[in-house]
Scaffold this motif. Structure first.
Motif, PDB file in Angstrom:
ATOM      1  N   ASN A   1     122.660  15.514  94.396  1.00 36.53           N
ATOM      2  CA  ASN A   1     122.887  15.013  93.043  1.00 36.53           C
ATOM      3  C   ASN A   1     121.690  15.276  92.155  1.00 36.53           C
ATOM      4  O   ASN A   1     121.812  15.724  91.012  1.00 36.53           O
ATOM      5  N   GLU A   2     120.506  14.982  92.697  1.00 36.46           N
ATOM      6  CA  GLU A   2     119.269  15.245  91.967  1.00 36.46           C
ATOM      7  C   GLU A   2     119.196  16.702  91.574  1.00 36.46           C
ATOM      8  O   GLU A   2     118.874  17.050  90.435  1.00 36.46           O
TER       9      GLU A   2
ATOM     10  N   ARG B   1     119.882  14.008  97.271  1.00 36.28           N
ATOM     11  CA  ARG B   1     119.121  15.160  96.808  1.00 36.28           C
ATOM     12  C   ARG B   1     120.026  16.170  96.126  1.00 36.28           C
ATOM     13  O   ARG B   1     119.619  16.827  95.173  1.00 36.28           O
TER      14      ARG B   1
END
Lengths: 319, 363
Positions: free
Chosen positions: B294-295, B292
C-alpha cells in the motif's frame, strides 16, 4: 484556530515550549526507573535536536529578519528580485516570484509543525477511545472494532487522501481540515498499538484489584490503566506528528494541501519547486531547505522512536 | 439393463466423490483461510464503492454549480431561468433527480459493467479507457520494485544481523536514513543530481524524449529505460531501506532464540546459522508486505508526478488540477483494485508459506 495563533505570537511560543516539555517528559520516567543501559549518545542528541525545531518558529517574532513569505522582494530601483541566490539580506535567496525563501521556510516549518501536532492530538484521542474500549471490553466488541480497524488499514492512504482532499474545494481547506483528513487515515495502527498495550496492562494485579473492589470500568480505564501508558502515549504522539508532517507534504506534492496564498507548508514549497520545474535548474536554495528540514525532523523522530522502542521491547536491544 | 445400472451406480459414486471433495475444500484450513480473506476484501471493495457513491452526493453543490459559474443573484431573470434549465438538464443527465436508492442501484449496475463514466477533460473518452494504459506504466514501476526491494532488502538485513561491530552499525545507520528520508525528497535529489546535473536520466511528459519515434527499436528501448530509471531507483532505495531495517531487527531477535544460541555453542558456521535464522525471521516480513505494498503504491503515485513517468499518478495529478471528478474517482478505484488484488495475493502466499495455517493451528 490558526489565525488566532498567528496573531498571538506569545501563545505560539507557549505551544513550542509545550512541545519541548513533551519531549523532555519522555526521559524523566526512564531515569526514574533506573534504566542504566539507556544509551545517552543517540537519545540526548535526538532530544537536543528536537528542541531546535520549535525555536525556528521564534524567528517569526523578529520582523526585520523574517519577511512576508508571499510578498515579492524588490531592490531599490523597484525591480522584482527573481531567483536571487542567497545573500546577506536574503538568507536563502528568492524564488520565481521574488519571495524570500527563508521566510517561507520559517512559516512553513511552523505550519507543518502545527498540522502535525493537531493531527497527533486528534489521532491519539480517537485511538485511545477505540483501542482501550476494544482491549478492555474484549469479546464481540473487540472483534467488531478490530474489523473496522482492519478495513480502514487496508485502504491505501494516498488515494483516500486524494479523494477526500479533492472533494473539498481549495478555498475551504485550512490547516485544521487537513489535520482532520490526515487523522482519518492514521488512527488505525495507533489504535492497534494502544490496544496491545492496554491488553498487557489489563492483566496486572492492580487492575484486577480495582475490578474486584467494584470500580466502574470507565473509572478503572481512566485512573488505573491510562496513567501507566503516558510514556508510550508520548512516544506515539511524537511518531504520529512526524508521520503527519510527511503525509501532509506528500499530499501537497499532488496539489491537495492547504492553498498556497494564505498558508504555506514544507510540502507546498516542494510542490512549487516541482511545478515550476526549478528542479531542472541549478538553484539549490529552492529545493534543498524544505527537504533538509523534513529529513532532519524524521531522523530525530526515528532515533527517539527506536531508543524508546528498545525500552518497550527489550528484545531488540543492540549489544 | 446391467449397463444402465452400472452407469447410474458410477454416477452416484461420482456425485458422492464430488461432494466429498467440496466438503474437504470447505473444511480444509487453508481454503477456509482463503475464503475468509476473500470475503474481507469484498467487504472493503463494497465499502469503498459506497464511499465513492456517497461523497459527491453529500457535498454541497450540484454538477452545474461546480462546473459552470452560476450567474450572480442580481442579474437578469432570463439568465437565471436559463441557468436553472441547464442545472435541471445536467441533473437529469447524471441521474441526480431520482430518489437515492434508485441512484444507488444504477451506480452498482454501472460499476459491475466497468463503466466509470466519461472524463470531463477528455470527453467523450471513458475513464476506464484513459486509465488502463496508464495503469500498465504504473505496474511496470510497482511490481519490479516490490520484488527486487523485498529480496534485496531482506538479504541485506539478514546478513547485517550477523556482521560484527562496525559494519552492523553502518548498515543500521544507512537503512534508517534511506527508509526515513521522505521519498519525494529523495526523488527530488535524484532528479537534481541525475536528470538536471548529469543528464544520464531523463524526464519528459509522456515518458520518452520528444524526438524518438515509438517503434520497437533499440533507441526507443534505451530512451524509455533512461526515463524509467530515476523513479525506479528512488523507489528501490526507499523500499530496500525499509525491508533491511525490519529484517535486521527480526533476525537479531531470532538470533537470541534457544536453538541458535545452542548452535552457536556447538560451533556451527555463521552461514548455516544465518540460513536458519533468516528462514524464521522472514515470515513476519510477509505480514508487513501488505502494508508495504500500500505504501509503495502511494509513493509511486507521488513519485510519478515528480519524474513525469506517465502512470496513474500523473493522471491523478492532472485530474485534481482540472477538477475532473470522474477521472479522480476512476484513479482512486483503479488504485484500490490494485491494492486489494495485491493484498489478496500476498495473503494467499503467506497462507501457503506459513505451515501453521495449512495445518490449521495458527493463522
Amino acid at each position: 484556530m490558526f489565525g488566532y495563533l498567528r496573531r498571538h505570537q506569545g501563545f505560539t511560543i507557549a505551544l513550542c515550549l509545550f512541545f519541548l516539555i513533551l519531549f523532555f517528559g519522555f526521559f524523566f520516567p526512564e531515569f526514574r526507573l533506573g534504566l542504566f543501559y539507556y544509551k545517552t549518545e543517540y537519545s540526548t542528541f535526538g532530544f537536543v535536536l528536537a528542541d531546535i525545531f520549535p525555536f525556528l518558529d521564534l524567528f517569526i517574532e523578529f520582523p526585520g529578519f523574517v519577511k512576508d513569505p508571499f510578498a515579492g522582494q524588490f531592490d531599490q530601483w523597484g525591480t522584482r528580485l527573481i531567483f536571487e541566490s542567497p545573500s546577506e539580506y536574503l538568507l536563502l535567496g528568492t524564488d520565481d516570484y521574488g519571495r524570500d525563501v527563508f521566510s517561507q521556510l520559517a512559516h512553513a516549518t511552523q505550519n507543518s509543525l502545527l498540522i502535525g501536532i493537531t493531527t497527533s492530538i486528534i489521532v491519539i484521542t480517537m485511538a485511545i477511545a477505540i483501542g482501550s474500549i476494544a482491549a478492555y471490553k474484549g469479546g464481540i466488541i473487540d472483534e467488531f472494532l478490530m474489523l473496522i480497524t482492519n478495513i480502514v488499514i487496508v485502504f491505501p492512504v494516498y488515494p483516500v487522501l486524494l479523494i477526500l482532499a479533492a472533494s473539498i474545494r481549495p478555498q475551504d481547506r485550512d490547516l485544521t481540515l487537513i489535520a482532520i483528513i490526515l487523522s482519518v487515515t492514521t488512527w488505525p495502527w495507533v489504535a492497534r498499538a494502544i490496544r496491545s498495550q492496554v491488553m498487557t496492562l489489563r492483566e496486572r494485579d492492580f487492575v484486577n484489584l480495582a475490578r474486584v473492589s467494584g470500580m466502574s470500568d470507565l473509572r478503572i480505564a481512566a485512573v488505573e490503566v491510562l496513567p501507566n501508558m503516558f510514556a508510550y502515549l508520548g512516544l506515539l504522539l511524537a511518531i504520529v506528528t512526524g508521520g503527519a508532517i510527511v503525509a501532509e507534504a506528500g499530499i501537497s506534492m499532488l496539489g491537495l494541501g492547504p492553498p498556497s496564498p494564505p498558508y504555506i507548508t514544507l510540502g507546498s514549497m516542494l510542490y512549487w519547486v516541482v511545478q515550476n520545474e526549478s528542479i531542472r535548474s541549478e538553484m539549490y536554495w529552492l529545493y534543498y531547505p524544505p527537504g533538509i528540514i523534513l529529513t532532519a525532523f524524521l531522523v530525530i523522530l526515528y532515533i527517539l522512536h527506536s531508543n524508546l522502542d528498545e525500552i518497550f521491547n527489550p528484545r531488540l536491544k543492540r549489544h | 439393463m446391467v449397463a444402465e445400472s452400472i452407469e447410474t451406480a458410477e454416477k452416484q459414486e461420482e456425485g458422492v466423490f464430488i461432494l466429498d471433495r467440496l466438503k474437504g475444500l470447505a473444511t480444509h484450513s487453508y481454503s477456509r483461510f482463503v475464503l475468509k480473506k476473500a470475503v474481507f476484501y469484498l467487504i472493503v471493495i463494497f465499502i469503498a464503492l459506497t464511499f465513492v457513491f456517497a461523497i459527491p452526493r453529500f457535498m454541497p453543490g450540484d454538477p452545474a454549480t461546480r462546473l459552470l459559474r452560476p450567474p450572480p443573484t442580481g442579474s437578469d431573470p432570463a439568465r437565471l431561468a436559463q441557468f436553472k434549465e441547464i442545472k435541471q438538464a445536467m441533473n437529469a443527465y447524471y441521474g441526480l433527480d431520482k430518489p437515492l436508492h434508485e441512484q444507488y442501484i444504477d451506480f452498482w449496475i454501472h460499476i459491475l459493467q466497468f463503466d466509470l463514466g466519461s472524463s470531463y477533460t477528455y470527453y467523450p473518452r471513458t475513464v476506464v479507457e484513459i486509465a488502463l494504459p496508464r495503469l500498465i506504466y504504473s505496474l511496470v514501476l510497482v511490481i519490479p520494485v516490490l520484488f527486487i526491494s523485498f529480496f534485496l532488502g531482506n538479504w541485506i538485513g539478514g546478513r547485517a544481523a550477523f556482521l560484527k561491530g562496525r559494519f552492523n552499525d553502518l548498515v543500521y545507520l544507512f537503512s534508517i536514513i534511506t527508509a526515513n528520508a521522505p521519498f519525494y525528497w529523495l526523488g527530488i535529489i535524484i532528479f537534481v543530481y541525475f536528470v538536471t546535473g548529469d543528464n544520464i536520466f531523463l524526464s519528459h511528459p509522456g515518458g520518452i524524449s520528444p524526438d524518438i519515434s515509438r517503434e520497437l527499436s533499440l533507441e526507443f528501448f534505451i530512451d524509455t529505460i533512461r526515463h524509467y530509471f530515476p523513479a525506479f531507483l528512488t523507489l528501490i532505495i526507499v523500499m530496500t531501506g525499509g525491508w533491511a531495517t525490519g529484517m535486521r531487527a527480526m533476525t537479531l531477535y531470532e538470533k537470541e532464540s534457544e536453538y541458535l544460541l545452542y548452535a552457536k555453542q556447538m560451533g556451527f558456521r555463521t552461514r548455516t546459522m544465518r540460513r536458519y535464522a533468516q528462514r524464521n525471521a522472514i515470515l513476519p516480513q510477509f505480514t508487513g508486505l501488505n502494508l508495504r505494498l500500500n505504501e509503495l503504491i502511494g509513493m509511486t503515485i507521488i513519485i510519478e508526478n515528480i519524474f513525469l513517468w506517465p502512470g496513474i499518478g500523473v493522471l491523478a495529478g492532472q485530474a485534481i488540477g482540472s477538477q475532473d471528478y470522474p477521472l479522480v474517482i476512476g484513479t482512486f478505484l483503479v488504485t484500490l483494485v490494485i491494492v486489494i488484488v495485491g493484498n489478496f495475493f500476498v495473503d494467499i502466499t503467506y497462507g501457503f508459506l506459513d505451515p501453521r495455517i495449512k495445518t490449521g493451528h495458527g493463522g
